[in-house]
Scaffold this motif. Structure first.
Motif, PDB file in Angstrom:
ATOM      1  N   HIS A 206      16.542 -10.916   2.104  1.00  0.00           N
ATOM      2  CA  HIS A 206      15.403 -11.824   2.261  1.00  0.00           C
ATOM      3  C   HIS A 206      14.280 -11.149   3.054  1.00  0.00           C
ATOM      4  O   HIS A 206      13.106 -11.219   2.677  1.00  0.00           O
ATOM      5  CB  HIS A 206      15.837 -13.126   2.930  1.00  0.00           C
ATOM      6  N   ARG A 207      14.648 -10.482   4.133  1.00  0.00           N
ATOM      7  CA  ARG A 207      13.632  -9.803   4.949  1.00  0.00           C
ATOM      8  C   ARG A 207      12.928  -8.699   4.161  1.00  0.00           C
ATOM      9  O   ARG A 207      11.713  -8.540   4.267  1.00  0.00           O
ATOM     10  CB  ARG A 207      14.268  -9.221   6.219  1.00  0.00           C
TER      11      ARG A 207
ATOM     12  N   SER B  26       3.405  -6.553  11.488  1.00  0.00           N
ATOM     13  CA  SER B  26       4.225  -7.230  12.491  1.00  0.00           C
ATOM     14  C   SER B  26       5.534  -7.702  11.884  1.00  0.00           C
ATOM     15  O   SER B  26       6.550  -7.785  12.583  1.00  0.00           O
ATOM     16  CB  SER B  26       3.472  -8.349  13.213  1.00  0.00           C
ATOM     17  N   ASN B  27       5.540  -7.918  10.569  1.00  0.00           N
ATOM     18  CA  ASN B  27       6.820  -8.253   9.938  1.00  0.00           C
ATOM     19  C   ASN B  27       7.751  -7.044   9.935  1.00  0.00           C
ATOM     20  O   ASN B  27       8.962  -7.186  10.132  1.00  0.00           O
ATOM     21  CB  ASN B  27       6.610  -8.778   8.510  1.00  0.00           C
TER      22      ASN B  27
ATOM     23  N   VAL C  30      10.457 -10.433   1.714  1.00  0.00           N
ATOM     24  CA  VAL C  30       9.249 -10.977   2.357  1.00  0.00           C
ATOM     25  C   VAL C  30       8.320  -9.850   2.802  1.00  0.00           C
ATOM     26  O   VAL C  30       7.105  -9.913   2.593  1.00  0.00           O
ATOM     27  CB  VAL C  30       9.619 -11.895   3.546  1.00  0.00           C
TER      28      VAL C  30
ATOM     29  N   ASP D 231       9.146  -6.821  13.349  1.00  0.00           N
ATOM     30  CA  ASP D 231      10.136  -7.880  13.519  1.00  0.00           C
ATOM     31  C   ASP D 231      11.455  -7.500  12.837  1.00  0.00           C
ATOM     32  O   ASP D 231      12.541  -7.693  13.399  1.00  0.00           O
ATOM     33  CB  ASP D 231       9.566  -9.170  12.917  1.00  0.00           C
ATOM     34  N   ASN D 232      11.364  -6.948  11.632  1.00  0.00           N
ATOM     35  CA  ASN D 232      12.578  -6.533  10.926  1.00  0.00           C
ATOM     36  C   ASN D 232      13.279  -5.396  11.658  1.00  0.00           C
ATOM     37  O   ASN D 232      14.512  -5.386  11.760  1.00  0.00           O
ATOM     38  CB  ASN D 232      12.247  -6.109   9.487  1.00  0.00           C
TER      39      ASN D 232
END
Ligand code: NAG
Length: 184
Positions: free
Chosen positions: A162-163, A70-71, A166, A74-75
């Protein structure tokens, strides 16, 4: 305090300490996160999903994979907004170098989303060995996105760094948990 009270107290303390040690070592999330690249990050990521609470190691691996997936989604959505794909987008005001990097990252994250979905499908059939290449490919996508910014002179690397970091950490965390299942 007389002698028997001191004895009672010390027995009580010993018991309390051993019970406490038992509960903390029986917390599977803490145990599993001992193997993660960043223990604190791993714990707060897993604890953010209520499904972790009653999960076994396989369940925690599934949670970690879903968090990474899901990250990635989101990205990908963030990049789409930056490029002006959606309502209120302002791709027109982007620096051309950044725009080029972002459009490469859009492809890379579209791949990463698919690869993470493939890894979740593999996990659901218990194919923990087979899912690792998918997650590694997704990590490589985030690295290509990062590398694209580094190679493009004048593009602001902070837009995605940063994305990317992570997302890679979520993938690495999932891989370490999966390793526990493969080695078991
Ligand atoms: C993904 O990670 C970024 C930080 O890099 C964070 O802003 C975002 O909320 C995360 N999204 C999901 C769905 O985990």
């Amino acid at each position: 305090m007389n002698w028997s009270m001191i004895m009672m107290l010390s027995i009580f303390l010993t018991l309390a300490l051993s019970i406490n040690a038992q509960t903390s070592s029986s917390d599977l999330i803490s145990q599993v996160c001992e193997h993660a690249p960043r223990k604190g990050f791993c714990q707060s990521a897993l604890r953010s999903d209520p499904r972790s609470e009653k999960a076994d190691t396989a369940g925690l691996a599934a949670v970690a994979l879903r968090l990474a997936a899901s990250n990635a989604t989101d990205n990908a959505a963030f990049i789409g907004r930056m490029l002006g794909g959606g309502a209120g987008g302002d791709g027109g005001s982007l620096d051309p170098a950044v725009e080029q990097c972002l459009s490469d990252c859009a492809d890379q994250y579209a791949d990463a989303v698919e690869q993470m979905e493939a890894s979740i499908a593999a996990a659901s059939t218990g194919d923990y060995d087979g899912l690792r290449p998918w997650v590694k490919a997704a990590i490589a996508d985030a690295e290509s996105c990062e590398e694209g910014f580094r190679m493009e002179a004048g593009a602001d690397q902070m837009v995605m760094s940063h994305r990317n970091k992570v997302f890679k950490l979520l993938c690495d965390t999932a891989l370490r948990i999966v390793e526990l299942l493969v080695l078991a």
